[in-house]
Design an enzyme around this catalytic site. Structure first.
Site, PDB file in Angstrom:
ATOM      1  N   HIS A 134       0.868  -1.198   0.000  1.00 41.05           N
ATOM      2  CA  HIS A 134       0.000   0.000   0.000  1.00 41.05           C
ATOM      3  C   HIS A 134       0.893   1.233   0.000  1.00 41.05           C
ATOM      4  CE1 HIS A 134      -3.905   2.001   1.737  1.00 41.05           C
ATOM      5  NE2 HIS A 134      -3.172   2.896   1.063  1.00 41.05           N
TER       6      HIS A 134
ATOM      7  N   HIS B 110       1.250   4.891  -2.339  1.00 38.63           N
ATOM      8  CA  HIS B 110       0.889   5.770  -3.458  1.00 38.63           C
ATOM      9  C   HIS B 110       2.186   6.421  -3.913  1.00 38.63           C
ATOM     10  CE1 HIS B 110      -3.466   5.543  -2.466  1.00 38.63           C
ATOM     11  NE2 HIS B 110      -2.974   5.315  -1.264  1.00 38.63           N
TER      12      HIS B 110
ATOM     13  N   GLU C  11     -11.334   3.335   5.885  1.00 35.34           N
ATOM     14  CA  GLU C  11     -10.296   4.225   6.431  1.00 35.34           C
ATOM     15  C   GLU C  11     -11.033   5.310   7.232  1.00 35.34           C
ATOM     16  OE1 GLU C  11      -8.184   6.478   3.429  1.00 35.34           O
ATOM     17  OE2 GLU C  11      -6.542   7.019   4.805  1.00 35.34           O
TER      18      GLU C  11
ATOM     19  N   ASP D 261       1.743   3.943   2.900  1.00 35.77           N
ATOM     20  CA  ASP D 261       0.710   4.792   2.280  1.00 35.77           C
ATOM     21  C   ASP D 261       1.329   5.967   1.504  1.00 35.77           C
ATOM     22  OD1 ASP D 261      -1.909   5.400   1.610  1.00 35.77           O
ATOM     23  OD2 ASP D 261      -2.525   6.064   3.577  1.00 35.77           O
ATOM     24  N   ASP D 262       1.621   7.061   2.189  1.00 32.86           N
ATOM     25  CA  ASP D 262       2.213   8.257   1.548  1.00 32.86           C
ATOM     26  C   ASP D 262       3.387   8.724   2.412  1.00 32.86           C
ATOM     27  OD1 ASP D 262       0.011   8.919  -0.578  1.00 32.86           O
ATOM     28  OD2 ASP D 262      -1.066   8.557   1.296  1.00 32.86           O
TER      29      ASP D 262
HETATM   30  N1  ADE Z   1      -4.592   8.821  -1.799  1.00 31.37           N
HETATM   31  C1  ADE Z   1      -3.354   8.823  -1.295  1.00 31.37           C
HETATM   32  N2  ADE Z   1      -3.374   8.378  -0.031  1.00 31.37           N
HETATM   33  C2  ADE Z   1      -4.648   8.072   0.273  1.00 31.37           C
HETATM   34  C3  ADE Z   1      -5.313   7.549   1.405  1.00 31.37           C
HETATM   35  N3  ADE Z   1      -4.667   7.252   2.531  1.00 31.37           N
HETATM   36  N4  ADE Z   1      -6.642   7.380   1.354  1.00 31.37           N
HETATM   37  C4  ADE Z   1      -7.308   7.685   0.240  1.00 31.37           C
HETATM   38  N5  ADE Z   1      -6.730   8.160  -0.852  1.00 31.37           N
HETATM   39  C5  ADE Z   1      -5.411   8.355  -0.848  1.00 31.37           C
HETATM   40 ZN    ZN Z   2      -3.803   4.768   0.516  1.00 28.01          ZN
END
Ligand code: ADE
Ligand code: ZN
Length: 337
Positions: free
Chosen positions: A17, A19, A200, A278-279
């Site tokens: 996971h 992005h 989420e 995630d990010d």
């Molecule tokens: N896009 C990038 N990170 C995200 C996240 N945690 N939830 C939804 N969309 C995303």
């Molecule tokens: Zn995500």
């Protein structure tokens, strides 16, 4: 025996996971803004970092889509991917399944080919340089309408051999999985794997919809499924992989303190949880940091770490022989450490 943080750093692991646009570090954002002569509303890297104080998902998304504007050329996407893979290499990551958001780029005028060709080039180079394998998952932005996602799937047609699956991301509340039933059906008919962010911020009902309407292979996040005991049992019974992102959950106020994170509970319940970043450029930690900080906060044991690392491969879209090879590498590492 090695201490837990050292053990975590060294264990072979996969990231499921991530992005890729969320791995854009402020330093690289500035470098690309200069290279491409694209203005950003910040004067310094410190100012960018100071802006990363989010109260919820939408706060973050507003700044994240703005950051993506500096990505203009194939080379930018290649550089972005390579910067991520070199971090993953440092964390002993062996495989990654990375999300990208083509609509974020096509909506501002970049042809579909720019983001995907750049990313595929970076992924190929990462395999040659670091031995890290990777797969690409194309996400649809759920705040846009279904027509946009159908057009995106059409634009991806020439690339389907290079895309492992599709996902659903962006603003969850008010945009249930059912809004995208047709595009996910079409993706499944094309042999693509199915992922969706669900639970989420959105309610357990969205997790039900992801299972029953989109027929997902993986749930991204899934935290709020725990509010529904029958749903939790179903996820356990079906062996559904959850791609959980602890530092993201903290930064986006899904949990107010990392000590309250449900990762330990998920494992105790028998859920097939994995640990992911995630990010990472926005949330303050890459893959190993997510494991280490969560382990410290909720008291993950060595066996929990081994389970998470194995789940990251058994929950991946790798072929069974590759999964078996990675799991054997984990067993050998555990034996030696
Ligand atoms: N896009 C990038 N990170 C995200 C996240 N945690 N939830 C939804 N969309 C995303
Ligand atoms: Zn995500």
């Amino acid at each position: 025996m090695t201490d837990l943080a050292t053990f975590i750093r060294g264990i072979p692991k996969a990231e499921l996971h991530l992005h890729i646009e969320g791995s854009l570090e402020p330093e690289q954002m500035f470098a690309l803004s200069r290279r491409n002569k694209v203005d950003i509303p910040f004067k310094s890297v410190e100012e960018v970092r100071a802006a990363y104080a989010f109260s919820n998902l939408q706060d973050f998304l507003d700044i994240y889509y703005q950051g993506a504007n500096v990505l203009q050329t194939e080379e930018d996407f290649r550089d972005l991917a390579l910067a991520y893979f070199s971090r993953l290499h440092a964390d002993r990551g062996r495989h990654a399944e990375i999300f990208f958001d083509p609509e974020t780029h096509t909506d501002r005028g970049l042809p579909f080919s720019v983001s995907i060709d750049g990313l595929l080039a970076g992924m190929k180079e990462a395999e040659a340089s670091f031995g890290i394998t990777s797969k690409l998952i194309m996400c649809f932005l759920r705040h846009l309408d279904e027509t946009s996602s159908l057009q995106t799937l059409k634009a991806a047609e020439p690339y389907l051999d290079h895309i492992a699956g599709v996902g659903l991301d962006s603003s969850e509340k008010g945009h249930p999985p059912s809004k995208f039933a047709r595009v996910f059906k079409a993706a499944k008919e094309r042999g693509l794997k199915i992922c969706a962010h669900a639970g989420e911020e959105g309610p357990p009902e969205y997790v039900h919809e992801a299972l029953d309407i989109l027929h997902v292979d993986r749930i991204d996040h899934g935290n709020r499924a725990l509010e529904d005991a029958a749903l939790t049992q179903r996820l356990v019974k079906e062996g559904m992989t959850l791609t959980v992102c602890p530092l993201s959950n903290l930064k986006l106020c899904v949990v107010m303190d990392l000590k309250d994170h449900p990762m330990k509970r998920m494992l105790q319940l028998g859920l097939k949880a994995t640990c992911n970043s995630d990010d990472p450029a926005y949330f303050g930690g890459y893959l190993a940091d997510n494991y280490i900080r969560t382990a410290e906060a909720v008291g993950l044991a060595r066996d929990d770490i081994i389970t998470l690392a194995k789940n990251s491969f058994t929950g991946s879209f790798l072929d069974p022989a590759s999964v078996a090879k990675h799991v054997a590498a984990i067993d050998a590492y555990v034996e030696a450490n």
